[in-house]
Design an enzyme around this catalytic site. Structure first.
Site, PDB file in Angstrom:
ATOM      1  N   HIS A 153       0.800  -1.229   0.000  1.00 18.25           N
ATOM      2  CA  HIS A 153       0.000   0.000   0.000  1.00 18.25           C
ATOM      3  C   HIS A 153       0.838   1.287   0.000  1.00 18.25           C
ATOM      4  CE1 HIS A 153       0.675  -0.870   4.296  1.00 18.25           C
ATOM      5  NE2 HIS A 153       0.680   0.444   4.463  1.00 18.25           N
ATOM      6  N   LYS A 173       5.556   5.725  -1.378  1.00 18.06           N
ATOM      7  CA  LYS A 173       6.405   6.564  -0.517  1.00 18.06           C
ATOM      8  C   LYS A 173       7.855   6.599  -1.000  1.00 18.06           C
ATOM      9  CE  LYS A 173       3.917   6.304   3.902  1.00 18.06           C
ATOM     10  NZ  LYS A 173       3.952   5.703   5.244  1.00 18.06           N
TER      11      LYS A 173
END
Ligand code: C2E
Ligand code: SIN
Ligand code: SIN
Ligand code: FE
Ligand code: FE
Length: 376
Positions: free
Chosen positions: A237, A241
């Site tokens: 998920h 980042k």
């Protein structure tokens, strides 16, 4: 015997018969000396390997001691007659060809010869022409039988080869398939951890989220395959980042509004990474990246999706992720006390989270806590 006489009666090629006969090992059983000598003389026109038995017992002994292709036997003999000897031979070999030589009309033995599978019957004194005719028939039977055996063996070995080949291919394909799956899983897991390492979280975060999602998916009623896939895909998920600058990602203070806006793009960035994949698992990872910060009441990001418009994969991952993030210390915050987490989860059913998933969470709280304990 005159050659032309033979040619007339022998229906195939006489040379072929002679050639083939030479290869046969013959056992002649005959008690009468004169008749034996006469028969041997005749047989020597055709056979090169002739063994002689002088009565039924001797014949049986010889049969047991050697390997023969053809038995030629008299019937009336002392010690053991030809019928009895053939009976004993048939117990050992069902298909060795037997030709009976008899001085009299054989009707008396007719039933015996049928039962014993006698292949030919010749009246004495033996005449070469008659013998060749009978032998011809018997040889045809031997050849046929041998061919059947050869084909049977060929077929069996072909079958075995084929079976072995198929097994080999299947196991190769299976191994390959397993390798592809394992590689996929590993790549995905590794990618998931990259995001975590950069934000100074551990690989255990990724593992915990996988296991929390598995429990939620199972109790929500997803099928086994989906459960297994979500377990692999949900740790991805936060992969987006990787593209967030360190200064923001590892900032120890609260993010400014602008910084948070950049931070929020990790959802879309993750989605962009996977959206073109044809792989089921990566497609699911795209969905999970894209939707794990959506909230059930529509107040989440990036699209503000609401309720069941958020895919179940996104809804499940959202709960797993937040439960894990709250219980962990981050550069920007300490870990929360359990009571605070539970209170927040109770309040957020229907707001941040799918209420059905919140129920599943509390119904299976022990399992969540023991996973957390084992992967600290
Ligand atoms: P994360 O640390 O993995 O947190 C994931 C989600 O858990 C957060 O999504 C939020 O819904 C929840 N969460 C985590 N900690 C807290 C908390 O202390 N209070 C509350 N109410 N919720 C919390 P969110 O907020 O969209 O944040 C997404 C990601 O943005 C976070 O992932 C983190 O990497 C980063 N982030 C958020 N706020 C800050 C911050 O103040 N400083 C830094 N350095 N990063 C932040
Ligand atoms: C023969 O052996 O050829 C005739 C006598 C007998 O069968 O015992
Ligand atoms: C023979 O042994 O050759 C004759 C016996 C028979 O046919 O009865
Ligand atoms: Fe996130
Ligand atoms: Fe996370």
């Amino acid at each position: 015997m005159k050659n032309d006489e033979i040619k007339i009666t022998y229906k195939n090629n006489i040379n072929e018969l002679v050639e083939f006969s030479k290869t046969l090992k013959v056992l002649l059983v005959e008690d009468n000396k004169e008749s034996r000598i006469q028969t041997i003389k005749l047989l020597e026109n055709l056979f090169t390997d002739i063994t002689v038995g002088v009565d039924g017992i001797d014949g049986l002994d010889k049969f047991n001691a050697g390997r023969y292709d053809l038995i030629i036997s008299d019937i009336n003999m002392p010690n053991m007659d030809g019928i009895e000897m053939c009976r004993k031979i048939r117990e050992i070999s069902k298909d060795i060809p037997i030709i009976i030589l008899s001085a009299h009309n054989y009707t008396k033995y007719f039933m015996d010869t049928i039962r014993l599978g006698i292949n030919g019957y010749i009246l004495k004194p033996v005449n070469l022409n008659q013998f060749i005719n009978t032998l011809n028939e018997v040889i045809e039977k031997i050849k046929l039988r041998d061919e059947v055996h050869i084909y049977k063996r060929k077929l069996e070995s072909l079958n075995n080869d084929l079976e072995a080949q198929v097994c080999q291919r299947i196991s190769e394909i299976y191994t390959l398939n397993q390798e592809i799956k394992d590689t996929q899983k590993e790549v995905i897991f590794t990618m998931g951890t990259i995001g975590e390492i950069r934000s100074k979280e551990t690989g255990n975060h990724v593992k915990r989220v996988a296991l929390y999602s598995e429990i939620l998916a199972k109790h929500y009623g997803l099928d086994d395959k989906e459960v297994e896939m979500l377990k692999e895909a949900s740790p991805m998920h936060d992969i987006g980042k990787v593209a967030i600058p360190d200064a923001i990602l590892n900032k120890t203070e609260k993010l400014t509004i602008d910084e948070k806006a950049i931070m929020d793009t990790h959802t879309t960035l993750g989605y962009e990474m996977f959206k073109y994949s044809n792989r089921e698992l990566l497609k699911m990872a795209a969905v999970v990246s894209y939707e794990h910060h959506e909230k059930y009441d529509g107040s989440g990001y990036p699209r503000g999706l609401k309720g069941d418009d958020i895919s179940i994969y996104g809804r499940i991952t959202a709960l797993s992720d937040v439960f894990d993030a709250l219980g962990s210390s981050r550069v920007y915050k300490p870990a929360w006390e359990d009571e605070k987490i539970f209170k927040m989860f109770k309040a957020e059913g229907g707001k941040h989270f799918d209420p059905k998933l919140v129920d599943i969470f509390f119904d299976n709280l022990d399992e969540f806590l023991s996973i957390r304990d084992s992967l600290k």
